[in-house]
Design a protein around this motif. Structure first.
Motif, PDB file in Angstrom:
ATOM      1  N   THR A 114       0.810  -1.218   0.000  1.00  0.00           N
ATOM      2  CA  THR A 114       0.000   0.000   0.000  1.00  0.00           C
ATOM      3  C   THR A 114       0.848   1.274   0.000  1.00  0.00           C
ATOM      4  OG1 THR A 114      -0.215  -0.146   2.402  1.00  0.00           O
ATOM      5  CG2 THR A 114      -2.054  -0.984   1.100  1.00  0.00           C
ATOM      6  N   VAL A 115       2.126   1.176   0.388  1.00  0.00           N
ATOM      7  CA  VAL A 115       2.967   2.382   0.344  1.00  0.00           C
ATOM      8  C   VAL A 115       3.065   2.896  -1.096  1.00  0.00           C
ATOM      9  CG1 VAL A 115       5.156   1.106   0.193  1.00  0.00           C
ATOM     10  CG2 VAL A 115       5.154   3.407   1.059  1.00  0.00           C
ATOM     11  N   LEU A 116       3.042   1.979  -2.066  1.00  0.00           N
ATOM     12  CA  LEU A 116       3.073   2.413  -3.472  1.00  0.00           C
ATOM     13  C   LEU A 116       1.770   3.117  -3.853  1.00  0.00           C
ATOM     14  CD1 LEU A 116       5.632   1.863  -5.104  1.00  0.00           C
ATOM     15  CD2 LEU A 116       5.366   0.112  -3.368  1.00  0.00           C
ATOM     16  N   ALA A 117       0.651   2.649  -3.289  1.00  0.00           N
ATOM     17  CA  ALA A 117      -0.632   3.327  -3.547  1.00  0.00           C
ATOM     18  C   ALA A 117      -0.615   4.726  -2.929  1.00  0.00           C
ATOM     19  CB  ALA A 117      -1.788   2.502  -2.992  1.00  0.00           C
ATOM     20  N   GLN A 118       0.040   4.866  -1.761  1.00  0.00           N
ATOM     21  CA  GLN A 118       0.154   6.198  -1.131  1.00  0.00           C
ATOM     22  C   GLN A 118       0.961   7.135  -2.022  1.00  0.00           C
ATOM     23  OE1 GLN A 118       1.753   5.560   2.812  1.00  0.00           O
ATOM     24  NE2 GLN A 118      -0.168   4.716   3.591  1.00  0.00           N
ATOM     25  N   ILE A 119       2.031   6.598  -2.607  1.00  0.00           N
ATOM     26  CA  ILE A 119       2.842   7.410  -3.522  1.00  0.00           C
ATOM     27  C   ILE A 119       2.003   7.830  -4.717  1.00  0.00           C
ATOM     28  CG2 ILE A 119       4.745   7.255  -5.184  1.00  0.00           C
ATOM     29  CD1 ILE A 119       6.310   5.697  -3.046  1.00  0.00           C
ATOM     30  N   GLY A 120       1.259   6.880  -5.290  1.00  0.00           N
ATOM     31  CA  GLY A 120       0.418   7.185  -6.444  1.00  0.00           C
ATOM     32  C   GLY A 120      -0.625   8.251  -6.123  1.00  0.00           C
ATOM     33  N   ALA A 121      -1.201   8.163  -4.907  1.00  0.00           N
ATOM     34  CA  ALA A 121      -2.246   9.118  -4.531  1.00  0.00           C
ATOM     35  C   ALA A 121      -1.657  10.481  -4.184  1.00  0.00           C
ATOM     36  CB  ALA A 121      -3.047   8.576  -3.351  1.00  0.00           C
ATOM     37  N   GLY A 122      -0.367  10.541  -3.856  1.00  0.00           N
ATOM     38  CA  GLY A 122       0.275  11.838  -3.659  1.00  0.00           C
ATOM     39  C   GLY A 122       0.872  12.114  -2.286  1.00  0.00           C
ATOM     40  N   TYR A 123       0.758  11.164  -1.347  1.00  0.00           N
ATOM     41  CA  TYR A 123       1.334  11.411  -0.016  1.00  0.00           C
ATOM     42  C   TYR A 123       2.862  11.490  -0.104  1.00  0.00           C
ATOM     43  CZ  TYR A 123      -3.065  10.778   2.508  1.00  0.00           C
ATOM     44  OH  TYR A 123      -4.333  10.929   2.988  1.00  0.00           O
ATOM     45  N   LYS A 124       3.426  12.561   0.447  1.00  0.00           N
ATOM     46  CA  LYS A 124       4.859  12.794   0.303  1.00  0.00           C
ATOM     47  C   LYS A 124       5.689  11.883   1.208  1.00  0.00           C
ATOM     48  CE  LYS A 124       4.642  15.860  -2.853  1.00  0.00           C
ATOM     49  NZ  LYS A 124       3.375  15.247  -3.291  1.00  0.00           N
ATOM     50  N   ASP A 125       5.198  11.626   2.448  1.00  0.00           N
ATOM     51  CA  ASP A 125       5.999  10.816   3.368  1.00  0.00           C
ATOM     52  C   ASP A 125       6.129   9.374   2.889  1.00  0.00           C
ATOM     53  OD1 ASP A 125       3.242  10.658   3.798  1.00  0.00           O
ATOM     54  OD2 ASP A 125       3.451  10.131   5.909  1.00  0.00           O
ATOM     55  N   ALA A 126       5.243   8.953   1.959  1.00  0.00           N
ATOM     56  CA  ALA A 126       5.321   7.578   1.466  1.00  0.00           C
ATOM     57  C   ALA A 126       6.633   7.319   0.730  1.00  0.00           C
ATOM     58  CB  ALA A 126       4.127   7.289   0.558  1.00  0.00           C
ATOM     59  N   TRP A 127       7.197   8.367   0.101  1.00  0.00           N
ATOM     60  CA  TRP A 127       8.495   8.194  -0.566  1.00  0.00           C
ATOM     61  C   TRP A 127       9.568   7.826   0.460  1.00  0.00           C
ATOM     62  CZ3 TRP A 127       9.107   7.793  -5.651  1.00  0.00           C
ATOM     63  CH2 TRP A 127       8.101   8.312  -6.492  1.00  0.00           C
ATOM     64  N   ILE A 128       9.460   8.421   1.648  1.00  0.00           N
ATOM     65  CA  ILE A 128      10.456   8.132   2.691  1.00  0.00           C
ATOM     66  C   ILE A 128      10.239   6.725   3.244  1.00  0.00           C
ATOM     67  CG2 ILE A 128      11.321   8.897   4.946  1.00  0.00           C
ATOM     68  CD1 ILE A 128      10.413  11.736   4.025  1.00  0.00           C
ATOM     69  N   THR A 129       8.962   6.339   3.382  1.00  0.00           N
ATOM     70  CA  THR A 129       8.666   4.965   3.797  1.00  0.00           C
ATOM     71  C   THR A 129       9.283   3.986   2.797  1.00  0.00           C
ATOM     72  OG1 THR A 129       6.549   5.782   4.643  1.00  0.00           O
ATOM     73  CG2 THR A 129       6.820   3.393   4.498  1.00  0.00           C
ATOM     74  N   LEU A 130       9.144   4.300   1.502  1.00  0.00           N
ATOM     75  CA  LEU A 130       9.684   3.419   0.456  1.00  0.00           C
ATOM     76  C   LEU A 130      11.205   3.306   0.570  1.00  0.00           C
ATOM     77  CD1 LEU A 130       9.074   1.823  -2.222  1.00  0.00           C
ATOM     78  CD2 LEU A 130       9.646   3.938  -3.423  1.00  0.00           C
TER      79      LEU A 130
END
Lengths: 173, 208
Positions: free
Chosen positions: B98-114
């Motif tokens: 789901t972190v990839l879905a967060q990136i797709g939707a636009g959440y910025k912190d998801a890039w750091i999670t990745l």
């Protein structure tokens, strides 16, 4: 607007669950594997690391994640997840910016707090998933659907760890 | 199969997966953390529905002789790894998918999670030769419930799917999913707002 319009902000979780469960059909029939996500991190991290440390490919575990169509299928799967979510959010008017406002409620939405948390969470998540040999997809959705005993243990431990962490680290809202 | 074909299949399947994750809202940190706080059950609903669907799909496939791919049973690794994974999911507010879905939707912190996830996978890769004898030895094989019971797959899978469906019906009756979305579909519901309404704090009364 129909219940399953692409422009709706949200679909029933049961519809989404059925769609995800049906993805096992192409996974088993076309790819001869079950749905999973976390081993793609080894494929990508191993590929990136090999640019600086070619010796990493001598680790058998890394080598077996770098070869063959199945590994790159899973990398493509997670890239596809980002693309699908991007299109869906644009259609549904749910595109996001910044961080989720949920963070302000349970912890902090300030970048100085949230960004290190995101990093630590990501790190722990993949360490754990690789030790357990699977994540919410591979052990959860696919493992339990195959009646795997190890997956039942892993998923029980996952929810236990997750609930304990929420109790310890977050404000109850 | 060629790598290119595999990648095209993966992209198509991932697109559908990501679309379903986004439309169901389960990728939202508010919903994932809410599940771990036992106040939002959308994640469990999707999860159990996907498992029930998978059980039915694999029942049909197993009757046609399609081979299953259960993972080896490594009780210690499953337990320790599963716990760490769960802590990570709560702190990140995401799963590895789901972190990839967060990136797709636009959440910025998801890039750091990745990035954290990729470094976690890299660290594990370097440690794997040392960890293997400790955590990943003494496999008891690829144990499955049907195998342990000596029953055909469908005889366990179909009743389990039915139990899950009945549980989901009860869960939905108790907590209708529409009430769990929040007005911005991010799992932050009005009762999750700061406790100004339920417990008015006179010292901090807001004057509009």
């Amino acid at each position: 607007m129909s219940t399953f319009s692409l422009r709706r902000a949200a679909w029933s979780p049961y519809v989404a669950g059925v769609v995800i469960g049906l993805l096992q059909i192409p996974a088993f029939l076309l790819m001869n594997t079950a749905l999973g996500a976390s081993s793609s991190y080894v494929t990508v991290a191993g590929t990136l690391a090999s640019l600086f440390d070619p010796g990493i490919t001598r680790i058998e575990y890394v080598a077996k994640h770098l070869e063959g169509a199945k590994n790159w299928w899973q990398v493509a799967l997670v890239v596809g997840i980002a693309l699908g979510a991007m299109i869906s959010s644009r259609l549904g008017g749910t595109a996001r910016t910044g961080v989720s406002r949920a963070w302000g409620r349970v912890a902090s939405a300030r970048p100085s707090v949230r960004f290190p948390m995101a990093f630590a969470g990501g790190f722990l998540m993949l360490m754990g998933a690789r030790i357990a040999d699977g994540c919410t997809s591979g052990h959860g959705i696919s493992g339990i659907a195959q009646l795997s005993v190890g997956s039942l243990i892993a998923v029980t431990a996952m929810f236990t760890g997750g609930i304990l962490a929420a109790l310890l680290f977050f404000r109850r809202i | 199969m060629s790598v290119v074909t595999a990648i095209l299949i993966g992209l198509a399947m991932g697109f559908v997966f990501g679309f379903a994750l986004e439309k169901s809202r389960v990728f939202e940190p508010g919903i994932i953390v809410g599940q771990m706080q036992m106040r939002n059950f959308i994640m469990l609903k999707i999860f159990l529905t996907a498992v029930a669907t998978g059980l039915m799909v694999l029942t049909v496939l197993s009757l046609y002789g399609v081979k299953m791919h259960p993972k080896p049973t490594l009780a210690m690794a499953d337990l320790v790894g599963g716990m760490l994974l769960g802590v990570g999911i709560t702190v990140a507010g995401a799963c590895p998918g789901t972190v990839l879905a967060q990136i797709g939707a636009g959440y910025k912190d998801a890039w750091i999670t990745l990035v954290g996830g990729l470094l976690g996978a890299m660290t594990f890769s370097y440690a794997e030769p040392a960890l293997k004898p400790v955590l990943m030895s003494a496999s008891s094989g690829k144990l499955t419930l049907d195998g342990l019971l000596g029953a055909p797959f469908w005889l366990v899978a179909v009743p389990l799917a039915l139990v899950l469906i009945v549980s989901l019906l009860a869960l939905e009756r108790w907590r209708p999913w529409r009430n769990e979305l929040g007005e911005r579909a991010d799992g932050v519901t009005s009762e999750a707002l700061p406790p100004t309404e339920s417990a008015p704090d006179l010292a901090h009364t807001v004057h509009p």
